[in-house]
Write a protein that holds these residues in place. Structure first.
Motif, mmCIF file in Angstrom:
data_model
loop_
_atom_site.group_PDB
_atom_site.id
_atom_site.type_symbol
_atom_site.label_atom_id
_atom_site.label_comp_id
_atom_site.label_asym_id
_atom_site.label_seq_id
_atom_site.Cartn_x
_atom_site.Cartn_y
_atom_site.Cartn_z
ATOM 1 N N ALA A 1 7.742 -3.374 1.648
ATOM 2 C CA ALA A 1 6.704 -3.217 0.642
ATOM 3 C C ALA A 1 5.312 -3.156 1.243
ATOM 4 O O ALA A 1 4.421 -2.552 0.699
ATOM 5 N N ALA A 2 5.129 -3.760 2.382
ATOM 6 C CA ALA A 2 3.802 -3.790 2.984
ATOM 7 C C ALA A 2 3.551 -2.621 3.922
ATOM 8 O O ALA A 2 2.529 -2.555 4.575
ATOM 9 N N THR A 3 4.503 -1.683 4.031
ATOM 10 C CA THR A 3 4.363 -0.606 5.012
ATOM 11 C C THR A 3 3.675 0.628 4.439
ATOM 12 O O THR A 3 3.507 1.602 5.148
ATOM 13 N N GLY A 4 3.292 0.632 3.152
ATOM 14 C CA GLY A 4 2.620 1.785 2.564
ATOM 15 C C GLY A 4 3.590 2.685 1.838
ATOM 16 O O GLY A 4 4.803 2.555 1.946
ATOM 17 N N GLU A 5 3.031 3.633 1.057
ATOM 18 C CA GLU A 5 3.864 4.499 0.229
ATOM 19 C C GLU A 5 4.569 5.575 1.060
ATOM 20 O O GLU A 5 3.986 6.197 1.936
ATOM 21 N N CYS A 6 5.826 5.774 0.806
ATOM 22 C CA CYS A 6 6.659 6.770 1.479
ATOM 23 C C CYS A 6 6.407 6.802 2.989
ATOM 24 O O CYS A 6 6.044 7.835 3.548
ATOM 25 N N PRO A 7 6.609 5.693 3.686
ATOM 26 C CA PRO A 7 6.321 5.687 5.124
ATOM 27 C C PRO A 7 7.392 6.432 5.921
ATOM 28 O O PRO A 7 8.510 6.671 5.441
ATOM 29 N N CYS A 8 7.034 6.799 7.136
ATOM 30 C CA CYS A 8 8.018 7.406 8.037
ATOM 31 C C CYS A 8 9.110 6.373 8.365
ATOM 32 O O CYS A 8 8.858 5.164 8.399
ATOM 33 N N ILE A 9 10.271 6.879 8.590
ATOM 34 C CA ILE A 9 11.372 5.989 8.961
ATOM 35 C C ILE A 9 11.088 5.378 10.334
ATOM 36 O O ILE A 9 10.533 6.034 11.221
ATOM 37 N N THR A 10 11.419 4.141 10.504
ATOM 38 C CA THR A 10 11.185 3.429 11.773
ATOM 39 C C THR A 10 12.441 2.693 12.199
ATOM 40 O O THR A 10 13.444 2.642 11.463
ATOM 41 N N SER A 11 12.379 2.076 13.345
ATOM 42 C CA SER A 11 13.535 1.333 13.861
ATOM 43 C C SER A 11 13.888 0.158 12.981
ATOM 44 O O SER A 11 15.011 -0.364 13.047
ATOM 45 N N SER A 12 12.955 -0.262 12.140
ATOM 46 C CA SER A 12 13.239 -1.374 11.229
ATOM 47 C C SER A 12 13.997 -0.922 9.997
ATOM 48 O O SER A 12 14.463 -1.738 9.206
ATOM 49 N N SER A 13 14.101 0.377 9.795
ATOM 50 C CA SER A 13 14.815 0.901 8.630
ATOM 51 C C SER A 13 16.314 0.790 8.848
ATOM 52 O O SER A 13 16.816 1.028 9.968
ATOM 53 N N ALA A 14 17.034 0.476 7.784
ATOM 54 C CA ALA A 14 18.482 0.237 7.885
ATOM 55 C C ALA A 14 19.230 1.483 8.312
ATOM 56 O O ALA A 14 20.277 1.387 8.978
ATOM 57 N N LEU A 15 18.725 2.648 7.973
ATOM 58 C CA LEU A 15 19.434 3.893 8.240
ATOM 59 C C LEU A 15 18.895 4.620 9.467
ATOM 60 O O LEU A 15 19.276 5.769 9.730
ATOM 61 N N TYR A 16 18.053 3.965 10.216
ATOM 62 C CA TYR A 16 17.402 4.609 11.355
ATOM 63 C C TYR A 16 18.428 5.059 12.405
ATOM 64 O O TYR A 16 18.413 6.208 12.866
ATOM 65 N N SER A 17 19.357 4.178 12.779
ATOM 66 C CA SER A 17 20.339 4.482 13.830
ATOM 67 C C SER A 17 21.273 5.599 13.390
ATOM 68 O O SER A 17 21.626 6.496 14.174
#
Length: 651
Positions: free
Chosen positions: A15-31
């Motif tokens: 929620a604190a990463t901003g609206e529609c942020p780019c996917i990052t390594s912290s995202s569940a579906l990143y890998s």
């Protein structure tokens, strides 16, 4: 872990990463995403390392066609895959964060535009807008609706939308179909028969508004018709950019303004208004008075009645000279006696130049007096003052009621039915568009009414008024005339589904800018469909050549003035003949024995001066003058100062 589970687990963190942020390594579906990109041969870092112009860095690998030979502008734009667990806009999640919709306090209060791409049978979302860029070429819109099946409903309204052998055409319809060629592949058009659905028709009195409702609920993607964009309709559905405007005017029965002798007589004076002519007369009279006073000043002042008579005569002469110069278009005033006369002559010449140039600029067209048609009512304000009932289309009834609250309006379901209501006596004026006026004068409206009365028999003669009006007179649509200024304009547009709105708006704007509408209007099939008014032209000379009748007023005024001069000439001749006869008989008018005739005072004075000059020195000239006798009378030297009046006679 499913996407939904990952979304719920990671939402507080994201929620604190901003609206529609780019996917990052912290995202569940990143890998998972990186693994699928590698398997696709794009590389694990493609679109997963934040905002970058990935397609411009290595065009050999691209999901957007940038590995082809053509240069595509979007290849230079940065983008990234986005984390959809935090991107979707959600009122509930926005409120749960204690934020307001549209604020930046939660990523669920605002969103960015995203699109989807399939990689190894999995759909992944990406966004250029997240990275601050927008693809502005046709590829973006082709992705949206290229190859899409567009469901449309259409109804004919000549000449803009017409039905020819079961197929639709006309400028508006052709513009729509030509605009679709901007997409690749071209969308497919599926025409739904029957226009608006019965369900929507039961909700609205107007079938056009019913079709707008069908678009709003998803029955159609588009309605193609000559459809007005009104506040009511715009509140129901989205609309494409307007193709054109309908301009509305007041139409009333006409009456012929007969041309009389006074019309021709007044025509030479029509270039100027009454107050302008009064200004010209005042200036010329003032100029005459000024020149007269200057002449008196130069001549000196006598003290008796002869001076007064001479002054009035000279003022009349000054008036004549000024008016004569004005009509000739030149100044003949003396400019040798000082700067004052020079300046006055320049002022008068400038006045003549401007006034006569302004007069002649429009005189030729004004002299052509026509037997013109005028309306029984000249404007909507006059109609309101007279309490005249005015037919208006029911869809525009609220608009005109707001504009003209004191008017008495009669609502008509369709504006092309307003003429029949006029012939039926239901209203004395009507507000219709210019298209209807043209169709009215081309005979199309009467043809439609007669078809409903005599062929389809959907209305009676009393309703359709094919043959006669309510007074029993033969129906004549040419008896209607447009009066006053334009009352209102309404944009014409097509309602469209939200999915097609942006892309079709771009296509329509591009077409309008490139002149596509004018192009389709100009093709022969569409061009011949526009109505050509066939009402007889009003009497008059339209070729700009003046006839003898047009100049009759000028001839009459000139002949009248010349006749007045002839009358004066006759009276002068008769008076001179009478005076000669009386002198031959020795008859002297008693009045003439007491008063020297005004016209001969200075002539006889000049003769007396010559006789004085011829006398020997030593003889008192004043006394000798007293002894001189003029014909039938004596010069009364005491009546005025001799030296002053001799000076006046020399002038």
């Amino acid at each position: 872990m499913t996407r939904a589970a990952a979304f719920l687990a990671l939402w507080p963190l994201a929620a604190a990463t901003g609206e529609c942020p780019c996917i990052t390594s912290s995202s569940a579906l990143y890998s998972q995403l990186r693994a699928e990109l590698t398997a696709e041969g794009l590389g694990a870092d493609y679109g997963t390392e934040g905002c970058r112009a990935y397609d411009n860095e290595n065009r050999s690998r691209s999901l957007f066609g940038c590995n082809g030979t053509a240069q595509v502008s979007q290849c230079e734009n940065p983008w990234c895959f986005v984390d959809m667990t935090v991107c979707p806009f959600s009122l509930d999640r926005c409120a749960a964060a204690g934020a307001a919709p549209g604020s930046d306090d939660s990523p669920h209060c605002r969103t960015r535009r995203t699109e989807d791409k399939t990689i190894l049978n999995t759909s992944w979302s990406y966004s250029y807008e997240t990275c601050g860029s927008v693809n502005i070429d046709s590829i973006r819109h082709s992705v949206a609706i290229g190859g899409y099946v567009i469901k449309i409903a259409a109804t004919a309204w000549a000449p803009w939308v017409v039905e020819r052998g079961g197929e639709f055409g006309g400028p508006s319809y052709d513009f729509f179909t030509q605009s679709l060629k901007l997409f690749d592949p071209i969308p497919t058009v599926r025409l739904i028969p029957g226009w608006a659905t019965e369900q929507s028709r039961r909700k609205f009195a107007s079938s056009y508004t019913a079709c707008v409702h069908d678009v709003a609920v998803g029955n159609f993607d588009l309605c193609i018709a000559d459809l007005w964009l009104t506040p009511e309709r715009n509140s129901v559905a989205n609309f494409l950019p307007p193709l054109r405007q309908d301009f509305f005017y007041l139409v009333v029965p006409k009456t012929i303004e007969e041309v009389t002798f006074w019309s021709y007589l007044a025509s030479p004076f029509r270039p100027f208004s009454v107050d302008a002519w009064l200004g010209v007369v005042a200036f010329l009279c003032g100029m005459s008075l000024l020149l007269w006073l200057m002449q008196l000043s130069d001549a000196g002042f006598c003290s008796r009645r002869q001076k007064f008579s001479w002054s009035l005569a000279e003022f009349g002469n000054s008036l004549f000279v000024v008016w004569h110069d004005f009509l000739l278009g030149q100044s003949s005033h003396d400019v040798e006696n000082g700067p004052a006369r020079k300046l006055i002559s320049v002022a008068f010449s400038f006045f003549i130049l401007i006034i006569l140039a302004s007069y002649t600029a429009s005189l030729a067209s004004i002299l052509v007096v026509k037997r013109g048609a005028v309306g029984e009512i000249s404007s909507i304000d006059e109609a309101i003052e007279k309490g005249v009932s005015i037919c208006v289309p029911s869809v525009l009834g609220p608009t005109f009621t707001n504009l003209y609250s004191r008017a008495s309006f009669v609502l008509v379901g369709s504006q092309e039915h307003s003429p029949r209501r006029m012939h039926a006596g239901d209203c004395k004026a009507m507000v219709v568009s210019q298209d209807v006026i043209d169709s009215l004068h081309a005979g199309y409206i009467k043809e439609q009414d007669c078809n409903e009365v005599q062929v389809t028999q959907t209305v009676t003669e009393d309703e359709g008024r094919c043959e006669t009006d309510y007074l029993g007179r033969t129906r004549d649509d040419c008896n209607f005339i447009r009066v006053g200024e334009m009352l209102w304009s309404v944009p014409l547009s097509f309602p469209v589904s939200e999915k097609l709105l942006h892309s079709l708006s771009w296509a329509f704007t591009t077409g309008l800018t490139d002149g596509l509408l004018e192009e389709v209007k100009g093709n022969k099939l569409n061009k011949d469909g526009f109505p050509v008014p066939n009402c007889a032209a009003e009497e008059g000379n339209d070729d700009g050549v003046l006839s003898l009748e047009d100049l009759s007023g000028t001839f009459f005024i000139s002949v009248f003035i010349a006749a007045a001069g002839l009358v004066c000439f006759v009276f002068e001749t008769l008076r001179k003949g009478r005076s000669s006869a009386e002198e031959g008989l020795g008859v002297v008018d008693p009045q003439e024995s007491q008063d020297i005739p005004k016209a001969n005072v200075f002539l006889e004075t000049a003769k007396a001066e010559e006789r004085l000059a011829a006398q020997p020195d030593g003889i008192p000239k004043a006394r000798s003058l007293e002894s001189e006798e003029l014909p039938n009378q004596k010069v009364q030297a005491a009546a005025f100062d001799l030296d002053d009046c001799l000076q006046m006679s020399r002038i």
